[in-house]
Design an enzyme around this catalytic site. Structure first.
Site, mmCIF file in Angstrom:
data_model
loop_
_atom_site.group_PDB
_atom_site.id
_atom_site.type_symbol
_atom_site.label_atom_id
_atom_site.label_comp_id
_atom_site.label_asym_id
_atom_site.label_seq_id
_atom_site.Cartn_x
_atom_site.Cartn_y
_atom_site.Cartn_z
ATOM 1 N N ASP A 78 -7.834 -28.082 -2.596
ATOM 2 C CA ASP A 78 -6.857 -27.186 -2.269
ATOM 3 C C ASP A 78 -5.397 -27.889 -2.970
ATOM 4 O OD1 ASP A 78 -8.282 -25.406 -0.876
ATOM 5 O OD2 ASP A 78 -7.281 -25.929 1.109
ATOM 6 N N ARG A 134 -5.954 -3.624 -6.990
ATOM 7 C CA ARG A 134 -6.132 -2.726 -6.070
ATOM 8 C C ARG A 134 -4.682 -2.261 -5.370
ATOM 9 N NH1 ARG A 134 -11.070 -5.476 -5.325
ATOM 10 N NH2 ARG A 134 -10.225 -6.519 -3.118
ATOM 11 N N GLY A 147 -14.655 -19.339 -0.067
ATOM 12 C CA GLY A 147 -15.004 -20.679 -0.020
ATOM 13 C C GLY A 147 -13.641 -21.213 0.685
ATOM 14 N N HIS A 148 -13.756 -22.516 0.774
ATOM 15 C CA HIS A 148 -12.634 -23.636 1.168
ATOM 16 C C HIS A 148 -12.983 -24.673 0.346
ATOM 17 C CE1 HIS A 148 -10.537 -21.066 4.108
ATOM 18 N NE2 HIS A 148 -11.635 -20.596 4.763
ATOM 19 N N LYS A 182 0.823 -1.100 0.167
ATOM 20 C CA LYS A 182 -0.102 0.134 -0.063
ATOM 21 C C LYS A 182 0.647 1.124 0.024
ATOM 22 C CE LYS A 182 -3.816 -2.256 2.242
ATOM 23 N NZ LYS A 182 -4.697 -2.247 3.563
ATOM 24 N N ILE A 213 -13.865 -27.813 1.102
ATOM 25 C CA ILE A 213 -14.781 -28.535 1.189
ATOM 26 C C ILE A 213 -15.875 -28.009 0.147
ATOM 27 C CG2 ILE A 213 -16.077 -27.201 3.010
ATOM 28 C CD1 ILE A 213 -16.754 -29.787 3.955
ATOM 29 N N ASN A 214 -16.058 -26.600 0.104
ATOM 30 C CA ASN A 214 -16.872 -25.815 -1.022
ATOM 31 C C ASN A 214 -16.877 -26.347 -2.266
ATOM 32 O OD1 ASN A 214 -16.130 -23.675 1.352
ATOM 33 N ND2 ASN A 214 -18.278 -24.494 1.227
ATOM 34 N N ARG A 217 -8.291 -12.983 -3.762
ATOM 35 C CA ARG A 217 -9.553 -12.959 -4.589
ATOM 36 C C ARG A 217 -9.307 -12.236 -5.740
ATOM 37 N NH1 ARG A 217 -14.847 -12.599 -0.691
ATOM 38 N NH2 ARG A 217 -13.950 -13.645 1.295
#
Length: 362
Positions: A160, A95, A129-130, A66, A132-133, A89
């Site tokens: 993963d 950004r 999410g992880h 930053k 499992i998702n 993400r």
């Protein structure tokens, strides 16, 4: 100096969780020099013991992207790197002012690896999410469920690490080969859901040919087949059976003292009775008894070991599966190379000034 087939390759690894750090661990052991950039404060919840295992073999540098001065320093490292791996993400790196456009402008040969669960595009791209998702949404979690029980959670290995880490490593190395041939870098969009769907390729083929039932625990590889599942032994421990081929199935029956003509292996109507008899037989002795009983045969019978037991098993020790590094027992580098052996590199923390001097950047 590093050894291994990737010696001379420089990668930047952005501080992340899940697939990215394991990918860094694997590529570092193969000889890549990895500069791991962490934010101020890092990821304390996810940092392993003294950086000794998953974060091993890196040079660690803390930068606050930053701040303009730290971004300028970061882009100097980008100019002198072969690739970058990040696990934020979509939009996070942009950004911070170090998205693909900026980095590829600084280094047109750069490989920019982007690791996410849902991908850079699509309606779920910004959704948390992880593992499992991701495996739930691809059908993998349903496929490994057992009848009358909730789906088995397979650690975070399928999503993963198989669908994420390994596809990220493959993508980075494939793009690196391309860049060295063409002089052009590119963005590698690695999504866990993409990887898992590819891992399910054989089962999609089975579905298309009508040889796979979409209901769980009805098929040859999902625990329904008596000759491809686990059984509890007398001591409460388990044995794994994988006698798929007829010749291996015959050896299994022989080891269990069951007549060779007792069952038709592939007649599903025989499976319930076969399962009951196998279960009853395995419960008559301990796991170690059955391991010894089938030792040296091709019956495909193995003990189900705990993580600690696996480290001490004679077969694993003979192969050298584990090494002791920084006082911690952990996996030896893989795969193994005959001419350019992999090795675990030293792990240390540096400053921006020291790293600029090391890479001879002015």
């Amino acid at each position: 100096m590093t050894s291994g087939p990737l010696a001379g390759v420089r990668l930047i690894e952005m501080d992340a969780i899940g697939p990215v750090p394991l990918c860094g661990m694997v590529l570092s052991a193969l000889g890549a020099e990895i500069l791991r950039i962490s934010r101020p404060g890092g990821q304390p919840v996810w940092t392993d013991i003294g950086n000794a295992v998953v974060l091993r073999g890196r040079t660690n540098l803390e930068l606050n992207l930053k701040r303009e001065a730290d971004r300028t320093t970061f882009l100097k490292f980008v100019e002198h790197s072969d690739g970058l791996m990040e696990g934020g993400r979509p939009g996070v790196m942009e950004r911070l002012g170090v998205g693909p456009d900026v980095c590829l402008a600084a280094n047109p040969r750069l490989i920019y690896g982007r690791m996410t669960g849902w991908g850079q595009e699509g309606p779920l791209r910004m959704t948390a999410g992880h593992d499992i998702n991701y495996i739930a949404m691809t059908g993998a979690l349903h496929a490994i469920a057992q009848k009358g029980a909730s789906p088995t959670v397979p650690l975070n290995l399928i999503g993963d690490y198989a669908g994420g880490t390994m596809f990220l490593a493959m993508g980075m190395l494939s793009a690196l080969i391309s860049a060295r041939a063409t002089g052009k870098g590119q963005v590698v969009d690695v999504a866990i859901v993409d990887g898992v769907v590819n891992l399910l390729g054989m089962f999609h083929a089975y579905l298309a040919t009508g040889t796979w039932n979409d209901a769980p625990a009805c098929n040859i590889l999902d625990g329904a087949a008596p000759f491809y599942r686990c059984y509890e032994c007398k001591d409460g421990k388990f044995i794994a059976v994988g006698a798929l081929e007829p010749q291996f199935f015959a050896l299994l029956l022989s080891g269990l003292n069951i007549p060779a003509d007792r069952f038709d292996q592939n007649d599903i109507s025989h499976w319930p009775a076969m399962t009951d008899l196998f279960a009853e037989t395995f419960r008559t002795a301990t796991r170690d008894h059955w391991e010894a009983k089938f030792a040296g045969t091709d019956a495909c019978v193995s003990p189900v070991l705990s993580l600690l037991e696996a480290m001490d098993h004679p077969s694993n020790q003979a192969r050298g599966l584990f090494v002791r590094q920084s006082g911690v027992r952990q996996a030896a580098p893989a795969p193994r190379f005959s001419q350019t052996p992999a090795a675990i590199a030293a792990n240390h923390t540096t400053t921006a000034k020291e790293m600029l001097e090391r890479w001879q950047i002015r």
